[in-house]
Design a protein around this motif. Structure first.
Motif, PDB file in Angstrom:
ATOM      1  N   GLN A   1      -3.352   2.941   4.221  1.00 36.55           N
ATOM      2  CA  GLN A   1      -3.158   1.543   4.602  1.00 36.55           C
ATOM      3  C   GLN A   1      -1.693   1.117   4.497  1.00 36.55           C
ATOM      4  O   GLN A   1      -1.407  -0.071   4.391  1.00 36.55           O
ATOM      5  N   ARG A   2      -0.773   2.063   4.526  1.00 32.35           N
ATOM      6  CA  ARG A   2       0.658   1.742   4.405  1.00 32.35           C
ATOM      7  C   ARG A   2       1.068   0.628   5.350  1.00 32.35           C
ATOM      8  O   ARG A   2       0.598   0.555   6.467  1.00 32.35           O
TER       9      ARG A   2
ATOM     10  N   THR B   1      -9.481  -6.402  -0.215  1.00 27.67           N
ATOM     11  CA  THR B   1      -8.987  -6.440   1.160  1.00 27.67           C
ATOM     12  C   THR B   1      -7.660  -7.197   1.184  1.00 27.67           C
ATOM     13  O   THR B   1      -7.397  -8.015   0.305  1.00 27.67           O
TER      14      THR B   1
ATOM     15  N   ILE C   1      -2.073  -4.754  -0.496  1.00 23.92           N
ATOM     16  CA  ILE C   1      -3.436  -4.542  -0.986  1.00 23.92           C
ATOM     17  C   ILE C   1      -3.535  -5.087  -2.417  1.00 23.92           C
ATOM     18  O   ILE C   1      -2.909  -4.551  -3.331  1.00 23.92           O
TER      19      ILE C   1
ATOM     20  N   SER D   1       0.645  -2.621   4.656  1.00 26.64           N
ATOM     21  CA  SER D   1      -0.039  -3.877   4.328  1.00 26.64           C
ATOM     22  C   SER D   1      -0.048  -4.072   2.815  1.00 26.64           C
ATOM     23  O   SER D   1       0.178  -3.143   2.052  1.00 26.64           O
TER      24      SER D   1
ATOM     25  N   THR E   1      -4.252   4.182  -1.562  1.00 24.59           N
ATOM     26  CA  THR E   1      -3.873   3.259  -0.491  1.00 24.59           C
ATOM     27  C   THR E   1      -2.975   3.886   0.567  1.00 24.59           C
ATOM     28  O   THR E   1      -2.479   3.176   1.440  1.00 24.59           O
TER      29      THR E   1
ATOM     30  N   ALA F   1       0.822  -1.208   0.000  1.00 26.10           N
ATOM     31  CA  ALA F   1       0.000   0.000   0.000  1.00 26.10           C
ATOM     32  C   ALA F   1       0.857   1.260   0.000  1.00 26.10           C
ATOM     33  O   ALA F   1       1.791   1.386   0.786  1.00 26.10           O
TER      34      ALA F   1
END
Length: 143
Positions: free
Chosen positions: A50-51, A73, A55, A53, A47, A16
């Protein structure tokens, strides 16, 4: 406006907020004539929150070389490893455990994954997450 025709759908998993035109993005989008830098800018902006992880993204490429993408997700194994606090699953599943998660964590992961799973039933989603945990060597402990 004329209806655009989809010529390809590309699925890739990227960190992400950290996509670059280098592989795997360049090798996946280059043959279709899509501007990889433009995709990277849009993906990173979408994204940024959501850094840290992974994606998955599904990119629809149209005949005029434009594109749209849908963010999914994070993969279930990545969520389970994060919840268990481990870097990787067991090398010998069934003989050596890699970590453990609680049933509450499993339910939380199942609820998060529900939109991308092939079920709308939370019990079925929990069973899918439990199966993934078992294949990683992660034990499920009751609360």
């Amino acid at each position: 406006m004329a209806k655009r025709k989809i010529i390809a759908v590309v699925k890739i998993q990227l960190p992400a907020g950290q996509a670059t035109p280098a592989p795997p993005v360049g090798t996946a989008l280059g043959p279709h004539g899509v501007q990889t830098m433009e995709f990277c800018k849009q993906y990173n902006a979408a994204t940024e929150a959501q850094r840290g992880s992974i994606i998955p993204v599904e990119i629809s490429i149209y005949d005029d070389r434009s594109f749209t993408f849908i963010l999914k997700t994070p993969p279930t194994p990545a969520l389970l490893k994060q919840a268990a606090g481990i870097d990787k699953g067991s090398a010998t599943t069934g003989r050596a455990g890699a970590g453990s998660v609680t049933t509450a964590q499993v339910e939380e992961i199942a609820r998060l994954k529900l939109p991308d799973l092939n079920t709308s039933n939370i019990e079925s989603a929990v069973r899918q997450v439990v199966g993934t945990a078992r294949s990683l060597g992660i034990k499920i402990e009751s609360n």
